[in-house]
Design an enzyme around this catalytic site. Sequence first.
Site, mmCIF file in Angstrom:
data_model
loop_
_atom_site.group_PDB
_atom_site.id
_atom_site.type_symbol
_atom_site.label_atom_id
_atom_site.label_comp_id
_atom_site.label_asym_id
_atom_site.label_seq_id
_atom_site.Cartn_x
_atom_site.Cartn_y
_atom_site.Cartn_z
ATOM 1 N N MET A 77 0.667 -1.137 0.206
ATOM 2 C CA MET A 77 -0.040 -0.080 0.044
ATOM 3 C C MET A 77 0.867 1.225 -0.097
ATOM 4 S SD MET A 77 -3.113 1.195 -0.404
ATOM 5 C CE MET A 77 -4.440 -0.114 0.442
ATOM 6 N N ARG B 216 2.287 4.203 -2.757
ATOM 7 C CA ARG B 216 1.694 5.516 -3.706
ATOM 8 C C ARG B 216 0.768 4.836 -4.645
ATOM 9 N NH1 ARG B 216 6.969 7.163 -3.780
ATOM 10 N NH2 ARG B 216 7.284 9.251 -2.697
ATOM 11 N N ARG C 279 7.109 -5.528 -10.551
ATOM 12 C CA ARG C 279 8.301 -5.898 -11.429
ATOM 13 C C ARG C 279 8.033 -7.450 -11.578
ATOM 14 N NH1 ARG C 279 9.542 -1.457 -12.764
ATOM 15 N NH2 ARG C 279 11.180 -0.448 -12.059
ATOM 16 N N GLU D 174 12.275 -8.886 -19.582
ATOM 17 C CA GLU D 174 11.887 -8.119 -20.854
ATOM 18 C C GLU D 174 12.867 -7.828 -21.717
ATOM 19 O OE1 GLU D 174 10.352 -4.774 -18.441
ATOM 20 O OE2 GLU D 174 8.993 -6.003 -17.409
ATOM 21 N N HIS E 257 5.193 -3.249 -20.437
ATOM 22 C CA HIS E 257 5.873 -2.277 -19.553
ATOM 23 C C HIS E 257 5.434 -1.026 -19.990
ATOM 24 C CE1 HIS E 257 8.939 -2.204 -16.061
ATOM 25 N NE2 HIS E 257 8.101 -1.322 -16.050
HETATM 26 C C1 DGY Z 1 9.432 2.681 -12.960
HETATM 27 O O1 DGY Z 1 9.313 3.945 -13.081
HETATM 28 O O2 DGY Z 1 9.856 2.031 -12.138
HETATM 29 C C2 DGY Z 1 8.532 1.870 -13.992
HETATM 30 O O3 DGY Z 1 8.559 0.513 -14.087
HETATM 31 C C3 DGY Z 1 8.615 2.431 -15.500
HETATM 32 O O4 DGY Z 1 8.092 3.613 -15.445
#
Ligand code: DGY
Length: 328
Positions: free
Chosen positions: A156, A158, A240, A269, A288
Amino acid sequence: MPTKPRVLVTRRIPAVGLELIAPHCDADVWTDPLPPPDAVLRDRVRDCEGLISLLTDRVDEGLFAAAPKLKVVSNFAVGFNNVDTAAATRRGIRVGNTPGVLTEATADMAITLLFAAARRLGESTRDALEGRWKTWDPLGWLGHDLSGRTLGIVGMGRIGYSVARKLHAGWGMKVLYSDQVARPDVEKELQATKVDFDTLLRESDFLSVHTDLNPQTKGLFSRNQYAKMKPTAVFVNTARGPIVDQVALAAALRAKTIFAAGLDVTDPEPLPPDHELYRLPNCVVAPHIASATVHTRNEMARICAENLIAGLTGQPLPACVNPEVQSR
Ligand code: DGY
């Protein structure tokens, strides 16, 4: 006239960022569409005092050893698992990231994926395109409503809070969350309840992952976790890729242990085009793109530039992940 400090920018970033840094430094911008290979990165950063890196760049001890003048790494992302921050701290190198500005875009993407997976958008549009839309079918492509259901938030912070706030206010969802720290403010505002991880798995109709990647969260979602979830559950990850055991997820989707999944992040990725997760009808995979709005990427470029300039001029970084270096 004193020469400006050299910096390396490992990809084209929005012009607002490059324009901000231009008066302060001599910037070498890597303009290829793909990231520089590690060896090239180390070579190009050799004489640099600053580095604007991306989440696709490995910024580690080897890079730091190759760049003895480096003062600041400004990562163009809120996540910084690509940077060895402990090594940076040992060397007195400050590391900046871009928190705050991508919260809403990322939360919106999580919600987009929750809906897309719940309403079988990937599968139904693919069926239509490939000629399997034969008629309006009362039993065709039935999904699940979000309204009034239970939303589980893992982490929890932002972004998790933004997802919870929007779905509680807009769709009347009941909010459960798991986190290491309690959020009494969120509990009060959203009538949210902090529960242990197992309860979250068992009781959530929709589960959205917003924790960072660290040794504790790597592989957090594996076979046992999917087994505890409802067969109607929708699972979304915008955090992630390595937080999810993808082999276990594919098996759970195939066996319909859970209803559907939406992923904006994968491991690796890019996910190779022949990967099973693309072919499973109950899985939506995006490349992503959670922070990929014009406004958000401009703001990320601005913070990134401000972090870089502050690091070059010895000022506190507006967003620093190793402030212990800052206070030295
Ligand atoms: C981040 O900022 O960590 C995102 O995965 C890509 O904007």
